[in-house]
Design a protein around this motif. Structure first.
Motif, PDB file in Angstrom:
ATOM      1  N   MET A  51       0.851  -1.175   0.000  1.00 30.46           N
ATOM      2  CA  MET A  51       0.000   0.000   0.000  1.00 30.46           C
ATOM      3  C   MET A  51       0.892   1.232   0.000  1.00 30.46           C
ATOM      4  O   MET A  51       1.864   1.313   0.735  1.00 30.46           O
ATOM      5  CB  MET A  51      -0.905  -0.003   1.241  1.00 30.46           C
ATOM      6  CG  MET A  51      -1.870   1.156   1.262  1.00 30.46           C
ATOM      7  SD  MET A  51      -3.002   1.176   2.686  1.00 30.46           S
ATOM      8  CE  MET A  51      -3.849  -0.362   2.495  1.00 30.46           C
ATOM      9  N   LYS A  52       0.564   2.184  -0.844  1.00 32.95           N
ATOM     10  CA  LYS A  52       1.330   3.413  -0.936  1.00 32.95           C
ATOM     11  C   LYS A  52       1.064   4.285   0.287  1.00 32.95           C
ATOM     12  O   LYS A  52       0.000   4.230   0.898  1.00 32.95           O
ATOM     13  CB  LYS A  52       0.924   4.199  -2.184  1.00 32.95           C
ATOM     14  CG  LYS A  52       1.213   3.501  -3.480  1.00 32.95           C
ATOM     15  CD  LYS A  52       0.750   4.368  -4.614  1.00 32.95           C
ATOM     16  CE  LYS A  52       0.721   3.614  -5.912  1.00 32.95           C
ATOM     17  NZ  LYS A  52       0.165   4.415  -6.996  1.00 32.95           N
ATOM     18  N   THR A  53       2.049   5.118   0.631  1.00 29.64           N
ATOM     19  CA  THR A  53       1.906   6.025   1.766  1.00 29.64           C
ATOM     20  C   THR A  53       0.744   6.972   1.546  1.00 29.64           C
ATOM     21  O   THR A  53      -0.016   7.250   2.471  1.00 29.64           O
ATOM     22  CB  THR A  53       3.206   6.823   1.973  1.00 29.64           C
ATOM     23  OG1 THR A  53       4.281   5.900   2.168  1.00 29.64           O
ATOM     24  CG2 THR A  53       3.103   7.730   3.176  1.00 29.64           C
ATOM     25  N   LYS A  54       0.567   7.455   0.332  1.00 26.74           N
ATOM     26  CA  LYS A  54      -0.528   8.371   0.014  1.00 26.74           C
ATOM     27  C   LYS A  54      -1.878   7.698   0.252  1.00 26.74           C
ATOM     28  O   LYS A  54      -2.793   8.303   0.805  1.00 26.74           O
ATOM     29  CB  LYS A  54      -0.408   8.851  -1.444  1.00 26.74           C
ATOM     30  CG  LYS A  54      -1.509   9.752  -1.911  1.00 26.74           C
ATOM     31  CD  LYS A  54      -1.410  11.124  -1.291  1.00 26.74           C
ATOM     32  CE  LYS A  54      -2.430  12.036  -1.945  1.00 26.74           C
ATOM     33  NZ  LYS A  54      -3.036  12.942  -1.025  1.00 26.74           N
ATOM     34  N   GLU A  55      -2.019   6.443  -0.160  1.00 26.55           N
ATOM     35  CA  GLU A  55      -3.269   5.704   0.048  1.00 26.55           C
ATOM     36  C   GLU A  55      -3.548   5.535   1.531  1.00 26.55           C
ATOM     37  O   GLU A  55      -4.677   5.710   1.979  1.00 26.55           O
ATOM     38  CB  GLU A  55      -3.211   4.346  -0.633  1.00 26.55           C
ATOM     39  CG  GLU A  55      -3.258   4.405  -2.130  1.00 26.55           C
ATOM     40  CD  GLU A  55      -3.073   3.046  -2.769  1.00 26.55           C
ATOM     41  OE1 GLU A  55      -2.924   2.034  -2.039  1.00 26.55           O
ATOM     42  OE2 GLU A  55      -3.064   2.984  -4.007  1.00 26.55           O
ATOM     43  N   LEU A  56      -2.519   5.188   2.299  1.00 33.95           N
ATOM     44  CA  LEU A  56      -2.674   5.019   3.738  1.00 33.95           C
ATOM     45  C   LEU A  56      -3.081   6.335   4.390  1.00 33.95           C
ATOM     46  O   LEU A  56      -3.976   6.363   5.241  1.00 33.95           O
ATOM     47  CB  LEU A  56      -1.380   4.496   4.351  1.00 33.95           C
ATOM     48  CG  LEU A  56      -1.406   4.218   5.847  1.00 33.95           C
ATOM     49  CD1 LEU A  56      -2.488   3.196   6.184  1.00 33.95           C
ATOM     50  CD2 LEU A  56      -0.046   3.712   6.312  1.00 33.95           C
ATOM     51  N   GLN A  57      -2.457   7.415   3.970  1.00 32.30           N
ATOM     52  CA  GLN A  57      -2.807   8.740   4.497  1.00 32.30           C
ATOM     53  C   GLN A  57      -4.258   9.083   4.157  1.00 32.30           C
ATOM     54  O   GLN A  57      -4.991   9.586   5.009  1.00 32.30           O
ATOM     55  CB  GLN A  57      -1.868   9.798   3.921  1.00 32.30           C
ATOM     56  CG  GLN A  57      -2.159  11.191   4.432  1.00 32.30           C
ATOM     57  CD  GLN A  57      -1.241  12.229   3.801  1.00 32.30           C
ATOM     58  OE1 GLN A  57      -0.487  11.937   2.870  1.00 32.30           O
ATOM     59  NE2 GLN A  57      -1.302  13.430   4.305  1.00 32.30           N
ATOM     60  N   ASP A  58      -4.686   8.790   2.944  1.00 31.40           N
ATOM     61  CA  ASP A  58      -6.064   9.065   2.530  1.00 31.40           C
ATOM     62  C   ASP A  58      -7.055   8.244   3.354  1.00 31.40           C
ATOM     63  O   ASP A  58      -8.102   8.743   3.759  1.00 31.40           O
ATOM     64  CB  ASP A  58      -6.260   8.760   1.044  1.00 31.40           C
ATOM     65  CG  ASP A  58      -5.581   9.774   0.143  1.00 31.40           C
ATOM     66  OD1 ASP A  58      -5.219  10.863   0.627  1.00 31.40           O
ATOM     67  OD2 ASP A  58      -5.411   9.459  -1.047  1.00 31.40           O
ATOM     68  N   CYS A  79      -6.578   7.032   6.415  1.00 34.13           N
ATOM     69  CA  CYS A  79      -6.584   7.583   7.781  1.00 34.13           C
ATOM     70  C   CYS A  79      -7.375   8.882   7.838  1.00 34.13           C
ATOM     71  O   CYS A  79      -8.161   9.092   8.773  1.00 34.13           O
ATOM     72  CB  CYS A  79      -5.156   7.818   8.261  1.00 34.13           C
ATOM     73  SG  CYS A  79      -4.223   6.303   8.568  1.00 34.13           S
TER      74      CYS A  79
END
Length: 91
Positions: free
Chosen positions: A1-8, A10
């Motif tokens: 999972m990309k960091t951007k996806e995880l941030q989105d 959250c």
């Protein structure tokens, strides 16, 4: 999972929780689950219209179109759970 996806994810979770808390305070009586489902459909339609008439680039619009139902699902899941926890939602 990309960091951007995880941030989105959250961010969506926290926004859902925030709106669930607001909803809980606005509702003084119990609400039926199907009414929230109707509200979700209306919110999705409003989001579609907002995206279509926004000043975002076509690329940004496409990305938003691919995600708006996902964000609506996450938000309404949070709202429903919060209402269940406060005994204000019935099926």
């Amino acid at each position: 999972m990309k960091t951007k996806e995880l941030q989105d994810i959250c961010t969506a979770y926290l926004e859902g929780y925030f709106y669930a808390k607001i909803t809980e305070h606005l509702i003084t009586d119990k609400i039926q689950c199907f009414n929230l489902d109707i509200l979700k459909k209306a919110a999705v339609e409003c989001m579609k219209d907002y995206i279509e008439h926004s000043a975002f680039s076509n690329e940004e619009k496409e990305e938003m179109k691919n995600n708006y139902e996902h964000w609506a699902d996450i938000t309404f899941h949070g709202i429903k759970q919060r209402l269940r926890d406060s005994h204000k939602l019935y099926e």
